[in-house]
Design an enzyme around this catalytic site. Sequence first.
Site, PDB file in Angstrom:
ATOM      1  CB  SER A 148       5.258  -2.663  -2.063  1.00  0.00           C
ATOM      2  OG  SER A 148       5.443  -3.995  -1.626  1.00  0.00           O
TER       3      SER A 148
ATOM      4  CE1 TYR B 162       1.697  -2.172   2.594  1.00  0.00           C
ATOM      5  CE2 TYR B 162       2.323  -4.043   1.209  1.00  0.00           C
ATOM      6  CZ  TYR B 162       2.654  -2.866   1.863  1.00  0.00           C
ATOM      7  OH  TYR B 162       3.948  -2.387   1.789  1.00  0.00           O
TER       8      TYR B 162
ATOM      9  CE  LYS C 155       2.726   0.415   0.138  1.00  0.00           C
ATOM     10  NZ  LYS C 155       3.333   1.725   0.444  1.00  0.00           N
TER      11      LYS C 155
HETATM   12  N1  NAD Z   1       9.172  -3.355   5.245  1.00  0.00           N
HETATM   13  C1  NAD Z   1       8.983  -3.869   4.040  1.00  0.00           C
HETATM   14  O1  NAD Z   1       9.328  -5.037   3.788  1.00  0.00           O
HETATM   15  C2  NAD Z   1       8.345  -3.063   2.937  1.00  0.00           C
HETATM   16  C3  NAD Z   1       8.253  -3.638   1.665  1.00  0.00           C
HETATM   17  C4  NAD Z   1       7.679  -2.915   0.623  1.00  0.00           C
HETATM   18  C5  NAD Z   1       7.214  -1.634   0.844  1.00  0.00           C
HETATM   19  N2  NAD Z   1       7.298  -1.081   2.085  1.00  0.00           N
HETATM   20  C6  NAD Z   1       6.779   0.274   2.249  1.00  0.00           C
HETATM   21  O2  NAD Z   1       7.803   1.120   2.731  1.00  0.00           O
HETATM   22  C7  NAD Z   1       7.226   2.132   3.576  1.00  0.00           C
HETATM   23  C8  NAD Z   1       7.916   2.103   4.934  1.00  0.00           C
HETATM   24  O3  NAD Z   1       7.755   0.812   5.505  1.00  0.00           O
HETATM   25  P1  NAD Z   1       8.466   0.363   6.873  1.00  0.00           P
HETATM   26  O4  NAD Z   1       8.662  -1.100   6.772  1.00  0.00           O
HETATM   27  O5  NAD Z   1       9.594   1.247   7.178  1.00  0.00           O
HETATM   28  O6  NAD Z   1       7.259   0.656   7.901  1.00  0.00           O
HETATM   29  P2  NAD Z   1       7.337   0.898   9.485  1.00  0.00           P
HETATM   30  O7  NAD Z   1       5.984   0.567  10.010  1.00  0.00           O
HETATM   31  O8  NAD Z   1       8.507   0.173  10.046  1.00  0.00           O
HETATM   32  O9  NAD Z   1       7.586   2.471   9.617  1.00  0.00           O
HETATM   33  C9  NAD Z   1       6.624   3.372   9.115  1.00  0.00           C
HETATM   34  C10 NAD Z   1       6.762   4.726   9.755  1.00  0.00           C
HETATM   35  O10 NAD Z   1       5.679   5.520   9.243  1.00  0.00           O
HETATM   36  C11 NAD Z   1       5.011   6.149  10.331  1.00  0.00           C
HETATM   37  N3  NAD Z   1       3.593   6.342   9.997  1.00  0.00           N
HETATM   38  C12 NAD Z   1       2.625   5.396   9.929  1.00  0.00           C
HETATM   39  N4  NAD Z   1       1.461   5.966   9.602  1.00  0.00           N
HETATM   40  C13 NAD Z   1       1.680   7.293   9.461  1.00  0.00           C
HETATM   41  C14 NAD Z   1       0.862   8.399   9.142  1.00  0.00           C
HETATM   42  N5  NAD Z   1      -0.457   8.256   8.928  1.00  0.00           N
HETATM   43  N6  NAD Z   1       1.430   9.633   9.059  1.00  0.00           N
HETATM   44  C15 NAD Z   1       2.761   9.792   9.309  1.00  0.00           C
HETATM   45  N7  NAD Z   1       3.577   8.786   9.626  1.00  0.00           N
HETATM   46  C16 NAD Z   1       3.050   7.547   9.707  1.00  0.00           C
HETATM   47  C17 NAD Z   1       5.201   5.207  11.521  1.00  0.00           C
HETATM   48  O11 NAD Z   1       5.044   5.886  12.756  1.00  0.00           O
HETATM   49  C18 NAD Z   1       6.630   4.710  11.280  1.00  0.00           C
HETATM   50  O12 NAD Z   1       7.593   5.553  11.858  1.00  0.00           O
HETATM   51  C19 NAD Z   1       5.738   1.823   3.645  1.00  0.00           C
HETATM   52  O13 NAD Z   1       5.036   2.618   2.717  1.00  0.00           O
HETATM   53  C20 NAD Z   1       5.653   0.364   3.254  1.00  0.00           C
HETATM   54  O14 NAD Z   1       4.416   0.017   2.711  1.00  0.00           O
HETATM   55  C21 NAD Z   1       7.861  -1.771   3.136  1.00  0.00           C
END
Ligand code: NAD
Length: 310
Positions: free
Chosen positions: A193, A206, A210
């Site tokens: 991230s 968080y 990361k």
């Molecule tokens: N959304 C953002 O702006 C953003 C920014 C930077 C990084 N990220 C990273 O990208 C990744 C995805 O983020 P997102 O926004 O799609 O999140 P989200 O919460 O929308 O989706 C995450 C998915 O992971 C699944 N999940 C959660 N815990 C789990 C576990 N223990 N085992 C298996 N599956 C699990 C959830 O059920 C969900 O389907 C994450 O690692 C997040 O930190 C997101």
Amino acid sequence: MSPQTNVRQSDKSISATTGSTRKTAGLRRTAVQGAKKAGTQLRAPKAGAKSAAVQRVAVITGGADGLGKGIAQRLAADGMAVVLSDLNARQLAATRKQFEDAGYAVETFKGDVSRLEDQKALVAKAVKAFGRLDVFVNNAGIEQVKPLDEVRPNDLDKIFRINVNGVLYGMQAASAQMRKQKGSIGKIINACSIAGHESYEMLGIYCATKHVVRSLTQTAAKEYAKYKITVNAYCPGVAGTSMWDRIDAAMSKYMGTKPGEAFQKFSEGILMGRTQEPEDVSNLVSFLASTDSDYITGQAIITDGGMVFR
Ligand SMILES: NC(=O)c1ccc[n+]([C@@H]2O[C@H](COP(=O)([O-])OP(=O)(O)OC[C@H]3O[C@@H](n4cnc5c(N)ncnc54)[C@H](O)[C@@H]3O)[C@@H](O)[C@H]2O)c1
């Protein structure tokens, strides 16, 4: 199900399946206002995917929703067989159906990334279904919104188990399989991230997780190079997935902001003038999964529309 039986050749574009894809100019809706989640346009498999001698196989954790789903659909459209793992069985089944309807070679696994045995079973299922493992995307992760002074041992345990242990276990399970395979370079791709490069108030733990992911990515790149495995990370900025809906709601509670205000505040400085769509992330992951990135390893690459500069 074998990739041979499931990949359907088609040049038709498959319409959005989340019902929430928005292609708009300028700053998007907030995470809370308007349609809820950043959407995913399902595309048809690349022509020739079926006829390739060996179909490459990708695992995506947290692949049922959000950025993971977007990544999975892109890798499938690139011609790979995809194995989606997630904790959320209902969402996983719905996403699987969408992928099957789109003609993609897909398998699913209900599992928790924070359990090493689940990660090993996930890889075993991928190999059983499709014969090999080429790409492992450690995408699953959770957020946590709290000032540092309120963080308790359980909070630390929960987020580190998923965001850090989960990534480590995923790399261990993936590399054990990849090192047995001959030929192409294995690709491990971790969700980092902008929060892995810069830390933000209320998101301290968080951000800490990361930063660890970026560190693990570097160490794994050094340790796995001898097995012909590259390890890189993608670092998104602000994407309006369910994760940001929850962050926004939690920040409202703590800071008295209106729904959507925290998302808006985080987004307003983005140079490209809009928040992130899953496609912005999957474009980068597609490159990191491809042979075009064979000479890149140990990097945590930012895709944020211009927010954090490293
Ligand atoms: N959304 C953002 O702006 C953003 C920014 C930077 C990084 N990220 C990273 O990208 C990744 C995805 O983020 P997102 O926004 O799609 O999140 P989200 O919460 O929308 O989706 C995450 C998915 O992971 C699944 N999940 C959660 N815990 C789990 C576990 N223990 N085992 C298996 N599956 C699990 C959830 O059920 C969900 O389907 C994450 O690692 C997040 O930190 C997101």
